[in-house]
Design an enzyme around this catalytic site. Structure first.
Site, short mmCIF file in Angstrom:
data_model
loop_
_atom_site.label_atom_id
_atom_site.label_comp_id
_atom_site.label_asym_id
_atom_site.label_seq_id
_atom_site.Cartn_x
_atom_site.Cartn_y
_atom_site.Cartn_z
N GLU A 1 87.61 43.94 81.78
CA GLU A 1 86.18 44.05 81.48
C GLU A 1 85.71 42.90 80.60
O GLU A 1 84.59 42.40 80.75
CB GLU A 1 85.89 45.40 80.82
CG GLU A 1 86.07 46.60 81.74
CD GLU A 1 85.20 46.51 82.98
OE1 GLU A 1 83.97 46.37 82.84
OE2 GLU A 1 85.76 46.55 84.09
N TRP B 1 85.07 40.19 82.94
CA TRP B 1 83.76 40.24 83.60
C TRP B 1 82.68 39.62 82.71
O TRP B 1 81.76 38.95 83.21
CB TRP B 1 83.39 41.68 83.95
CG TRP B 1 83.97 42.13 85.25
CD1 TRP B 1 85.07 42.90 85.45
CD2 TRP B 1 83.46 41.83 86.56
NE1 TRP B 1 85.28 43.11 86.79
CE2 TRP B 1 84.31 42.46 87.49
CE3 TRP B 1 82.37 41.09 87.02
CZ2 TRP B 1 84.11 42.37 88.88
CZ3 TRP B 1 82.16 41.00 88.40
CH2 TRP B 1 83.01 41.64 89.30
N TRP C 1 60.48 44.07 99.72
CA TRP C 1 60.45 45.14 98.71
C TRP C 1 59.30 46.10 99.02
O TRP C 1 58.27 45.71 99.60
CB TRP C 1 60.28 44.55 97.31
CG TRP C 1 61.39 43.65 96.91
CD1 TRP C 1 61.35 42.29 96.80
CD2 TRP C 1 62.74 44.03 96.59
NE1 TRP C 1 62.57 41.79 96.43
CE2 TRP C 1 63.45 42.84 96.28
CE3 TRP C 1 63.41 45.24 96.52
CZ2 TRP C 1 64.80 42.83 95.92
CZ3 TRP C 1 64.75 45.25 96.16
CH2 TRP C 1 65.43 44.06 95.87
N ASN D 1 78.03 52.33 81.15
CA ASN D 1 78.07 51.30 82.18
C ASN D 1 78.05 51.88 83.59
O ASN D 1 77.37 51.35 84.48
CB ASN D 1 79.31 50.41 82.01
CG ASN D 1 79.28 49.23 82.95
OD1 ASN D 1 78.38 48.40 82.88
ND2 ASN D 1 80.25 49.16 83.86
N TRP E 1 64.92 43.89 91.84
CA TRP E 1 65.93 43.95 90.79
C TRP E 1 65.43 43.27 89.52
O TRP E 1 65.84 43.65 88.42
CB TRP E 1 67.23 43.31 91.27
CG TRP E 1 67.13 41.83 91.57
CD1 TRP E 1 66.81 41.26 92.77
CD2 TRP E 1 67.37 40.75 90.66
NE1 TRP E 1 66.82 39.90 92.67
CE2 TRP E 1 67.16 39.55 91.39
CE3 TRP E 1 67.73 40.67 89.32
CZ2 TRP E 1 67.30 38.29 90.80
CZ3 TRP E 1 67.86 39.43 88.73
CH2 TRP E 1 67.65 38.25 89.46
N TRP F 1 72.62 43.19 87.50
CA TRP F 1 71.52 43.51 88.40
C TRP F 1 71.69 42.83 89.76
O TRP F 1 71.39 43.44 90.80
CB TRP F 1 70.18 43.16 87.76
CG TRP F 1 69.72 44.27 86.87
CD1 TRP F 1 69.86 44.37 85.53
CD2 TRP F 1 69.10 45.49 87.30
NE1 TRP F 1 69.36 45.57 85.08
CE2 TRP F 1 68.88 46.27 86.14
CE3 TRP F 1 68.70 45.99 88.53
CZ2 TRP F 1 68.29 47.53 86.20
CZ3 TRP F 1 68.10 47.25 88.59
CH2 TRP F 1 67.90 48.00 87.43
#
Length: 469
Positions: free
Chosen positions: A291, A294, A322, A359, A377, A400
């Site tokens: 993590e 990331w 959208w 998360n 987004w 996102w």
């Protein structure tokens, strides 16, 4: 406690300005360490420069945290016989004013990686060099800086797995030790604003619920890491996706504001392996280190693709159709936790009331916005930016774009989370949902604002419309 004073004559001692930014700690702070090693007086400074952040000045929740973190930093400096000078305005102008007022000949800071900040810092460094002012920057925020990592073709990585395997072939630097004793300080301090003059705290009582859940500052970060390692690290791999269990580290706001650095986290995990020689010690340690990876990857992407906070990395998604949302009706339901899907609403209410969200639930609410409601987004990213105490441009952008399916290493767009299945899997007893959605089962809870099965099919059709071109 003895004062660590310069060994140089006063006429030769170099006064160094230490410009604090997202590195609000004394330990493992390379810029501060370099200034102290220079041997002359050290002047810690914080500058509130909103314009220098470009389109991404800190949001309201992040400012709340920043205010309290600066209080903590000042107290730590006072314990070292120093203090924090606070100014506001364009960074270059303020730094030049401080140099003129104090006779400082050196400025140091720790690097950041946001596009607007990188551009500002490069301009600043070049301008100071022309004027004979020493300016140096250091790495305090990452294990491996983006410009030092490349694939075999010399290009940036766009998939996490190969990126992290490449990083793990290297060994990060050890944390920088904090010298003992008090700091050498200026004979005369420049004027400083009171912290309240920065006006960082929300006008309304919106953030009242943040305090019971958080302790901003370096000491709070150290305690949070200690407790996580002691209580939850070994089971992190099995509990991190359960919002009802509280098995995550909750270090994200501390890492974002630089109250603790990733080298310190790495060192804490290495210490656990000291007696056995096995690193990482448990699968929980390994997953947690991934993590951290990331987080590194997010900064790698932002550095090499600076347009991604506003534009999808996969450019065909700029044509995505959208949905229309007259008067932001659906958006407001999502923001207020009134969608009729309890796991989504629980997450959005947790965010509003505490400035933080688990998360796994972040992924669920993001999927719901972009795929069930089919809203952009970027709208979700902006809401998170204003309401998260750990709002970080690199992490926010990666998260996102991953959820939307338009970024590097993104989940396929057809992977659309079912809110009900996610709730059954990760909140099996419903404890998380009941904790944040008090009206469940009372008849006052709203009906679902969209039908998930129908919304899923419409999202897939929308994807086909850009894939076929």
């Amino acid at each position: 406690m003895g004062r660590a004073v310069s060994t140089l004559p006063a006429s030769q001692a170099v006064l160094t300005v230490v410009w604090f930014r997202q590195d609000l700690r004394l330990r493992d702070n390379p810029a501060l360490s370099a200034a102290l090693k220079a041997g002359g007086p050290v002047m810690p400074v914080f500058i509130w420069d909103e314009a220098g952040e470009g389109n991404w000045a800190p949001g309201a929740a992040s400012r709340w945290w920043l205010h309290r973190s600066l209080v903590s930093l000042h107290r730590s400096l006072v314990e070292k016989g120093s203090r924090l000078t606070i100014r506001r305005g364009p960074a270059e102008r303020v730094l030049r004013e401080l140099i003129a007022e104090t006779g400082a000949t050196s400025v140091v800071w720790n690097r950041r990686y946001e596009p607007a900040v990188r551009e500002r810092d490069a301009t600043l460094k070049a301008a100071f060099a022309r004027d004979g002012i020493s300016a140096a920057s250091y790495n305090s925020a990452l294990l491996f800086e983006p410009h030092t990592v490349a694939n075999r073709e010399g290009k940036p990585f766009q998939v996490f797995g190969p990126y992290w395997r490449h990083c793990l072939e290297r060994t990060p630097e050890v944390p920088v030790a904090l010298p003992t004793g008090e700091f050498a300080v200026p004979v005369k301090w420049p004027r400083s604003l009171a912290l309240d003059e920065l006006d960082l705290l929300p006008k309304k009582n919106w953030a009242a619920g943040f305090t019971p859940h958080r302790t901003p500052g370096e000491a709070g970060a150290a305690e949070q890491l200690k407790e996580f390692v002691r209580r939850s690290m070994a089971e992190y791999d099995t509990q991190r996706d359960r919002p009802d269990l509280g098995g995550t580290s909750r270090l994200s706001p501390h890492l974002h504001h630089g109250e603790i650095g990733p080298r310190q986290v790495w060192a804490a995990l290495a210490h656990r392996s000291k007696s056995s020689g096995v690193f990482p010690l448990t699968n929980g340690d390994r997953v947690f280190l991934t993590e951290i990876g990331w987080r590194e990857f997010a900064h790698h992407l932002l550095f090499h693709f600076p347009e991604t906070p506003e534009r999808p990395l996969r450019r065909n998604f700029e044509r995505f159709p959208w949905a229309k949302d007259p008067y932001d009706k659906l958006l407001r339901k999502w923001q207020q936790g009134q969608t009729g899907y309890p796991i989504v609403d629980a997450g959005m209410r947790q965010l509003w009331q505490t400035g933080w969200m688990h998360n796994r639930v972040r992924m669920i609410v993001a999927s719901f916005l972009v795929k069930d409601l089919r809203l952009p987004w970027t709208v979700g990213a902006q809401w998170f930016w204003d309401t998260l105490v750990d709002a970080d441009l690199a992490n926010n952008t990666l998260g996102w774009q991953w959820s939307a399916g338009c970024g590097a290493d993104a989940a396929p767009y057809f992977r659309i989370f079912s809110p009900e299945r996610q709730a059954e899997k990760f909140d099996p007893l419903g404890e998380y949902r009941r904790a944040w959605v008090k009206e469940l089962g009372t008849g006052d809870y709203p009906e679902p604002c969209v039908d998930h099965a129908k919304a899923r099919m419409e999202a897939l059709e929308a994807l086909k419309s850009i894939s076929a071109r």
